[in-house]
Design a protein around this motif. Sequence first.
Motif, mmCIF file in Angstrom:
data_model
loop_
_atom_site.group_PDB
_atom_site.id
_atom_site.type_symbol
_atom_site.label_atom_id
_atom_site.label_comp_id
_atom_site.label_asym_id
_atom_site.label_seq_id
_atom_site.Cartn_x
_atom_site.Cartn_y
_atom_site.Cartn_z
ATOM 1 N N PHE A 74 0.834 -1.193 0.000
ATOM 2 C CA PHE A 74 0.000 0.000 0.000
ATOM 3 C C PHE A 74 0.874 1.251 0.000
ATOM 4 N N LYS A 75 1.944 1.234 0.800
ATOM 5 C CA LYS A 75 2.846 2.384 0.860
ATOM 6 C C LYS A 75 3.528 2.616 -0.483
ATOM 7 N N LEU A 76 3.985 1.519 -1.112
ATOM 8 C CA LEU A 76 4.689 1.648 -2.396
ATOM 9 C C LEU A 76 3.766 2.107 -3.515
ATOM 10 N N SER A 77 2.448 1.973 -3.321
ATOM 11 C CA SER A 77 1.511 2.426 -4.347
ATOM 12 C C SER A 77 1.362 3.944 -4.360
ATOM 13 N N LYS A 78 1.977 4.630 -3.398
ATOM 14 C CA LYS A 78 1.934 6.092 -3.289
ATOM 15 C C LYS A 78 0.495 6.600 -3.304
ATOM 16 N N PRO A 79 -0.312 6.171 -2.323
ATOM 17 C CA PRO A 79 -1.739 6.516 -2.346
ATOM 18 C C PRO A 79 -2.022 7.998 -2.167
ATOM 19 N N ALA A 80 -1.081 8.749 -1.587
ATOM 20 C CA ALA A 80 -1.329 10.173 -1.346
ATOM 21 C C ALA A 80 -0.932 11.051 -2.523
ATOM 22 N N GLN A 81 -0.394 10.445 -3.578
ATOM 23 C CA GLN A 81 0.092 11.221 -4.721
ATOM 24 C C GLN A 81 -0.982 11.274 -5.793
ATOM 25 N N ARG A 82 -1.322 12.452 -6.259
ATOM 26 C CA ARG A 82 -2.375 12.605 -7.261
ATOM 27 C C ARG A 82 -1.801 12.484 -8.669
#
Length: 532
Positions: A74-82
């Motif tokens: 989940f972290k490597l998916s960069k969820p906070a990056q638009r």
Amino acid sequence: MEEQVIAPPRDNAADPGLAPGVEALLREHPSVAAARVERAADERAGLVAYVTAREGAADPEVPLLQDPIARLKFKLSKPAQRDDLSGAAIPLIARARTDEDLSAFARRRSYRQFRSEPIAFERLARFLRQLSPVRLPGYPLAKQLYASAGNLYPVHVYLYVKPDRIERVPGGTYYFHPEREQLVAIQPGADIDRSVHGGPNGQAFDSSAFSVYLVADLGAIEPVYGSRARDLCLMEAGVIAHLLESTAPDHQIGLCQTGGFDFAQVAHLFQVGPRHEYLHGLVGGAISDADTTLEALARESAALAAMVDAATRAAPPQGAALARPERPRDGLARALSSYVAERWTEEPVRVVVVDRLPGPAEGAQRSAPEGAQRSAPEDAPPPAERAWARPSAAASDGLESAIASIWAEVLRRPRVGHDDNFFDLGGDSLLLVSMARSLRERFSRDVPLVHLFEHPTVSQQAAYLRTLGVNAPSSAKGEDAAAPGAAPGAAEGARFDAITARARRQRERGLERRGLAPSASEQASRQGKPED
């Protein structure tokens, strides 16, 4: 929702003069439907309050990522990056990063292992002095290095110092007085146990020299900002934490920010009042310049590199992406513990949230009927948190028993069940490296860390080892279980030895690199001989 009952023993009722007061206080809280207070078996631990939450008041049923591989993916998916915006992008042209730039990134990190030597008093004094105000010519107010709403600075800084870890500062609790630039003793000789830290933060606390606690004095800001006071205090605490963490290496001090700290258990050690609220904490200790380098960061990241490798190789989970949901009651319990600590100073009170209160109606005489089933200890955490104390079914064969024995030794648990999860029992990437080394020594098999991350239970590890030809121990003495010709390849063995050696040095706080020595038991186990 599955109904859960956590019943305190009926023979540990709280002092009649105390329980009703705490229960009444809790019932005044808008999130509490009912409350019952009992005295902990260890009287020094104070009281334990069992509460049920009003409908809609508890934390939402959000499934939490508990599996470490799922969390890292989940972290490597960069969820906070638009990446959903399609507007024209303006490149920001900048020079390439220099070695000095990269070194700054390496210095600013969480330090979880500290040197055992005492911190020089002058270093600590310079470190804390940056939180003090100064008077600038022509400016009418005191000026500080960090911002605060309305220039009020309502966030207090408290320290807990371990004995003999900071020169000229005895062990105990202190208030940092910013204007006087003083550490004001609150409770000399106070002792804080690692159990108040959640998850892996207890390990960082073990080797730390001191802790920093940021506590809001809401009475110092509410007259100006009203209901926004707490949010503004949280912002200020974040700014303070960043300032301290960024500058600490300049004073050969390392810091690690910690979450999940149960301040309610230690609030009495700081003599905080009813309008004080704990916000954030850090643990710190001595480091050397060598600990802040890129090379040091790389050495200490071998286990993390294995986790990243496992996360990038792991197959997508079947069904829902979020595995093993957990009912997140911790937030409400912590909020209620802080709420009580602010208003009840007689003794510590720990709050446990349950689905319903056991036994007779609230306020009735609490005596256990004859023959009633014994309930959980009153100071026991909810079942999800005491998985290690109630392990799953015992290992089903000799191989599982051997693996469970290794787990118990590495995790320092009295016993381990075949379906217990390594990370639920307090394991982390460094302990996993230690376990891999023990498996290799026991079964003469190299077990890649990636596969240990992917098989986090005893039964799963046993099944995986069987695919490598490992069988149950051949004798009651637990002789090595390996098929003929099982010795690992020289190259793989050397690589694994390098990883485990690095991790072992980190866990032993650096050994020669950091000027420390392993314990007598560790030395004895390495040399294959009993302790003196």
